[in-house]
Design an enzyme around this catalytic site. Sequence first.
Site, short mmCIF file in Angstrom:
data_model
loop_
_atom_site.label_atom_id
_atom_site.label_comp_id
_atom_site.label_asym_id
_atom_site.label_seq_id
_atom_site.Cartn_x
_atom_site.Cartn_y
_atom_site.Cartn_z
N ILE A 200 0.72 -1.10 -0.02
CA ILE A 200 0.11 0.07 0.01
C ILE A 200 0.86 1.29 0.07
O ILE A 200 0.67 2.19 0.37
CB ILE A 200 -1.06 0.13 1.11
N GLY A 201 2.06 1.31 -0.67
CA GLY A 201 2.99 2.31 -0.60
C GLY A 201 4.06 2.23 0.54
O GLY A 201 4.86 3.10 0.68
N GLU B 121 2.26 2.41 11.88
CA GLU B 121 1.50 3.11 12.73
C GLU B 121 2.26 3.93 13.92
O GLU B 121 1.95 4.89 14.41
CB GLU B 121 0.35 2.65 13.17
#
Lengths: 327, 732
Positions: free
Chosen positions: B468-469, B693
């Site tokens: 996702i990058g 995160e």
Amino acid sequence: MKPFHYQRADRLEHVAQLISASGAMAIAGGTNLIDLMKLQVETPDTIIDVNRLPLDQIAEEGDGLRIGALATNTATAGHGKVRSDYPILAKAILAGATQQLRNKATTAGNLCQRTRCYYFTNIDQPCNKRDPGSGCGAITGIARLHAILGTSDQCIATYPGDMAVAMAALDAKVEIKDRAGNTRSIAVRDFHRLPNDAPEKDNILEPGDIITGVILPAPVPGKQLYRKVRERSSYAFALCSVAAIIDMDEGKITRADLAFGGIAHKPWFDARLGELLVGETPSLSLFDKAADLLLEDAHGFGENDFKIPLTRRALAATLCEATGVDA
Amino acid sequence: MTAHLKQNKLDKRNVLDGMQQGIIGKPISRSEGLLKVTGKATYAAEYHLENCLEGVIVTAPFAKGRVTVIDESSVMEMPGVITVISDERMIARAAQGTAGAAPLQKACDVDYWGQPIALVVAESFEEARNAAKHLHIEFEVEDAIFDASEVEVEPQDGATQQGDLAQAMAEAEHSVDISYTTEGHASAAMEPHAAIADWDGETLTVRASLQMLNYNIGELADSMDLDESKVRLISRYVGGGFGSKLGISQEVVAASIAAMQLGRPVRVVMSRQQVFQTIMRRSETTQRLRLAADANGRLTGFGHEALVSNLPGEGFAEPVTQSSEFLYAGENRLLKIDIARIHRMTAGSVRAPGEAVGMPALEAALDELAEKAGIDPVELRLRNIPEEHPATGTPFSSHKLAECLQQGAKAFGWDSGPRKPRNRREGEWWIGTGVASAARVHIVSQARARVTLQADGTALVETDMTDIGTGTYTILGQIAGEMLGLAQEQVKVELGDTRHPRGSGSGGSWGAASVGSAVFVACEAIRAKIASQLGISADMELTLKDSTVSWDEGKKSLSDIIDGKDIAREGHYEPGDITEDYAASGYGAFFVEVAVNRWTGETRMRRMTGAFGFGRVLNEKTARSQCLGGMVWCIGSALTESLLFDPRDGHLVNCDLAEYHVPVNRDIPDLDVIMVEERDPAASPIQAKGIGELGMCGGAGAIANAIYNACGARMHDFPMTPDRVLAAMPDE
């Protein structure tokens, strides 16, 4: 997006006729119009591409400077004469949008850009500006971006731009060619309207009118400042902005041309501020009096109540910076 | 052949450190980077399928009620219109992460403003979009509540209650009891949600922008009432997910229904406004922090309570107290989350669910405690690092909070002298500094990947894992290359296709450790096969480097060993008892310097240092980029990001990137990232933990603390916009 016809205007003489047609709109950079068409807020039958008209020149005219209607924001802000003699204009333009948008945006388009009110851009919400008579969603809704001066019970939208705020401080004139081919000019200060009971009209342009340029008056001495208050430091509309041209002589203010953005349906100019400030010795209490005058009729709508003290402080900060008052 | 590893024990072998190729951990640029910057990476909406139709979603202009009429005839005469889909299978909400089954369907029952209710399909996008705006619908609207404070709340399971917090507060030498609020957030990925569905009569193939194909296939199959074997999902490149693409969303099912019904491919791309209005929000939160400490600043009581919201029927509750469970000591503990059922769009996972909003409040409260106790805030944190999980007593596996605080403080030049606000002014700007800890619980999930050592001497890695990058393509190549003695270029990685073995999906920062371990397990099996072919017993005696295998008695090129026959192994990694036996988490520390305008309350970042320990660094460059991205999101959630809902009809008003303010370049100062070396034997057999995160867990608290240090405004409401800062700023 509603299907539309596209026509290109190659000569100025043709434009009036083309844009006089019902449902026709002129398009230059398109940075605002195309977004609004996608949202079905603007639904022209025909768009008239005016980009090939020879209106992109920036040239000295008399003692002043003429900025063509199609000069891009980037070209205007980067022009040597603008930077040296009208730095407030360069500063205001560079405080707006992003480099990519400024490369496309034009003088006339910027003057005519429409409000960013959340209710105006959502066709499932009421908006007297978009759909006269449907009501105003913002007055009792989310009014964070909205006006505190010159509002009506029909509309509390703001004019979102920066460039015109500086032009209002400079007392520039908008040059307009009407349908009959006659040219007239009107002060930027008078170009935009207050919403009153016809918020669908942003400005004084009549059908068939086309802006051909903006004339800046002869340069004036003094400091030129543009302060834009916003939560993020780029690509955000002003919570409030202050354009100020201030000159001093022997400790007294000799010029105070002030205009404000983000707080009204138009770049806000109040001649009384200059009258109050000129001839006085700058001080915090004087600036407070100016703010009292500016904001005496200010009225918030809950979410935007903060703009009243914020504008007061932004004005004081700008005047301190311009006059050297050490607060 | 499948090699299986269920991790029940610490893996202290550090196998990767014993390898010789020398590419693991190296700052190798993303293998697909050139494709992306030259526009050649094909994203979901960009495939050209012959005869493809275009679908545009129609959404409900009301928050609660029922659509009674969808009048297809109102648009069927419009040019290009093919059909209007308002099928019962259409999903009303996006699926939550890891659902694996259909979310709520029957889209005509409306629970939030902007819920998709129909799809208009036409020959061209423009025709579909125009018709969608003209579709006549009738509906019955019911009253609904949009504000969490107006409803009775439901307590969430999993609260912690230990000892007596009230008594600890009463007896504390120093204590704080503060309420905080945070506003809703949007994931705000750059690529909008998009799908192209194609039905060949046998198989439904959907190219979509999704994070977790391993779950998404089940969600789509269940929604369409198809067997999973009849569904293929392709998601090779994803232009950002940030949680919003964990589960399938409405355009995937709408496109699938249309394609199967019409026998032609159908593309559905959500508009930016639809992405904001219909996918997922992070819940707004109200939090109460109670911290009780003794004279030395040692925590004796720790309370963190939160109120969050979601739609009725949703299982997800923003896990606000996730790091509070274990980050700091305090024998008397109360942690709980209440949920209010309101009619804003689905609340779900948005970048670092829980910590992103829970930690800033905790870290800001800790700063107030430090001030009361007269203890340097770095020192206060160091004094409160627990020896073991403070509630369960579970041992920590590897714990780098102290190192992160110390190394971060040193790199930043943290002044541990007495702190008081308004100590430094530059012109009209007050300058201040602040610190916060970072923590993000480490999660791994089972994952499968196939590695094939091919006859030509190159390797192929295949899994339905997505990138996702974040750099997944690159790090999986590095792991395989390191294990098999191949250069990065000799390893081809194929992702994002459900025809490959099931990976872990990208979410919860678990992708790298989970699917990276599956690749590792497959490579170990290939090494074992090579060893057995050479007649060597223990795999570790082999050295694989530069396509050559060497051992005590000899040396042979890989291609000679392969001898024209592929060696393929599927690796299946599964977390086992280890996840229960140890409390594993990534840790970090943020140090920031801000300037606050004394006139306008505008806050501008001056510099930011983040020090992070997250196990093995698989790729120094992509790992650093992950940290940078997290720090940028800290700045957004601290200063600007806020979903604004109309209190009367519950619609989201700021539904585009012009009015939902994520940080712009100019908001981001010099960011300094320090990666603290660590091998966590409990985290995974590759000793890596999640990173994605961690970089945004707590940093907004450091910014709040710096704003106070700069100008004396104690901020209890995020984002800290100029109006809020001004309101909290004491007079000079």
